[in-house]
Design a protein around this motif. Structure first.
Motif, short mmCIF file in Angstrom:
data_model
loop_
_atom_site.label_atom_id
_atom_site.label_comp_id
_atom_site.label_asym_id
_atom_site.label_seq_id
_atom_site.Cartn_x
_atom_site.Cartn_y
_atom_site.Cartn_z
N LYS A 241 7.49 11.29 4.20
CA LYS A 241 7.96 10.85 2.89
C LYS A 241 7.43 9.46 2.56
O LYS A 241 6.99 9.21 1.43
CB LYS A 241 9.49 10.87 2.86
N ASP A 242 7.45 8.55 3.53
CA ASP A 242 6.94 7.20 3.29
C ASP A 242 5.44 7.22 2.99
O ASP A 242 4.97 6.53 2.08
CB ASP A 242 7.20 6.30 4.50
N ARG A 243 4.68 8.00 3.74
CA ARG A 243 3.24 8.09 3.50
C ARG A 243 2.96 8.71 2.13
O ARG A 243 2.09 8.23 1.39
CB ARG A 243 2.55 8.87 4.62
N ASN A 244 3.72 9.74 1.76
CA ASN A 244 3.55 10.35 0.44
C ASN A 244 3.85 9.34 -0.68
O ASN A 244 3.10 9.26 -1.66
CB ASN A 244 4.45 11.58 0.29
N ASN A 245 4.92 8.58 -0.53
CA ASN A 245 5.28 7.58 -1.54
C ASN A 245 4.21 6.50 -1.66
O ASN A 245 3.81 6.13 -2.77
CB ASN A 245 6.64 6.95 -1.22
N LEU A 246 3.74 6.00 -0.53
CA LEU A 246 2.73 4.95 -0.55
C LEU A 246 1.43 5.44 -1.18
O LEU A 246 0.85 4.77 -2.04
CB LEU A 246 2.48 4.43 0.87
N ILE A 247 0.97 6.61 -0.79
CA ILE A 247 -0.28 7.14 -1.33
C ILE A 247 -0.15 7.43 -2.82
O ILE A 247 -1.08 7.16 -3.59
CB ILE A 247 -0.71 8.39 -0.53
N THR A 248 1.00 7.93 -3.26
CA THR A 248 1.23 8.16 -4.69
C THR A 248 1.08 6.84 -5.45
O THR A 248 0.42 6.79 -6.50
CB THR A 248 2.60 8.79 -4.92
N TRP A 249 1.65 5.77 -4.93
CA TRP A 249 1.51 4.47 -5.58
C TRP A 249 0.07 3.97 -5.52
O TRP A 249 -0.45 3.45 -6.52
CB TRP A 249 2.46 3.44 -4.96
N LEU A 250 -0.57 4.12 -4.37
CA LEU A 250 -1.97 3.65 -4.24
C LEU A 250 -2.87 4.36 -5.24
O LEU A 250 -3.81 3.73 -5.78
CB LEU A 250 -2.48 3.91 -2.82
N LYS A 251 -2.63 5.62 -5.52
CA LYS A 251 -3.45 6.35 -6.49
C LYS A 251 -3.37 5.69 -7.86
O LYS A 251 -4.35 5.67 -8.61
CB LYS A 251 -3.01 7.81 -6.57
N GLU A 252 -2.22 5.13 -8.21
CA GLU A 252 -2.06 4.43 -9.48
C GLU A 252 -2.64 3.01 -9.40
O GLU A 252 -3.33 2.57 -10.30
CB GLU A 252 -0.57 4.35 -9.86
N ALA A 253 -2.33 2.32 -8.33
CA ALA A 253 -2.69 0.90 -8.22
C ALA A 253 -4.16 0.66 -7.94
O ALA A 253 -4.67 -0.41 -8.27
CB ALA A 253 -1.84 0.26 -7.11
N CYS A 254 -4.82 1.61 -7.36
CA CYS A 254 -6.21 1.42 -6.92
C CYS A 254 -7.23 2.14 -7.80
O CYS A 254 -8.41 2.17 -7.47
CB CYS A 254 -6.37 1.89 -5.48
N ALA A 255 -6.77 2.72 -8.90
CA ALA A 255 -7.68 3.48 -9.77
C ALA A 255 -8.49 2.57 -10.67
O ALA A 255 -8.12 1.48 -10.98
CB ALA A 255 -6.88 4.48 -10.60
#
Length: 108
Positions: A94-108
């Motif tokens: 769950k933590d990895r999913n949450n972090l990656i979901t945010w990274l997809k927004e923040a790093c685009a």
């Protein structure tokens, strides 16, 4: 288990407490102890020209996407033996999913 979309707001909190001391995410952001992560999705490991990587990171030639990051972030030293990344990893899916979901927004 592959990546599943998570909660970006929880991912932002995880980044702030677990990642921001070593990484930035904004376009043109500085490298710290670790490389800037902007544009990480679709990038190959060890390829930020302004960052000095270990040979292990360069030779791994991992194509970063949601699933490779999901696996890597569980235990970076196991995924890329010889990496200098000191982070022990995020054991909870769950933590990895949450972090990656945010990274997809923040790093685009």
């Amino acid at each position: 288990m592959p990546f599943e979309a998570g909660d970006a707001s929880k991912g932002a909190g995880l980044f702030k407490t677990r990642c921001a001391q070593c990484h930035t995410t904004e376009a043109g952001g500085a490298n710290k102890v670790g490389p800037n992560l902007h544009g990480i999705f679709g990038r190959t490991s060890g390829s930020v020209e302004t960052f000095t990587y270990t040979e292990a990171n360069k030779k791994a030639a991992i194509h970063w996407d949601e699933n490779t990051l999901f696996d890597y972030l569980e235990n970076p030293k196991k995924y890329i033996p010889g990496t200098k990344m000191a982070f022990a990893g995020l054991k909870k899916d769950k933590d990895r999913n949450n972090l990656i979901t945010w990274l997809k927004e923040a790093c685009a």
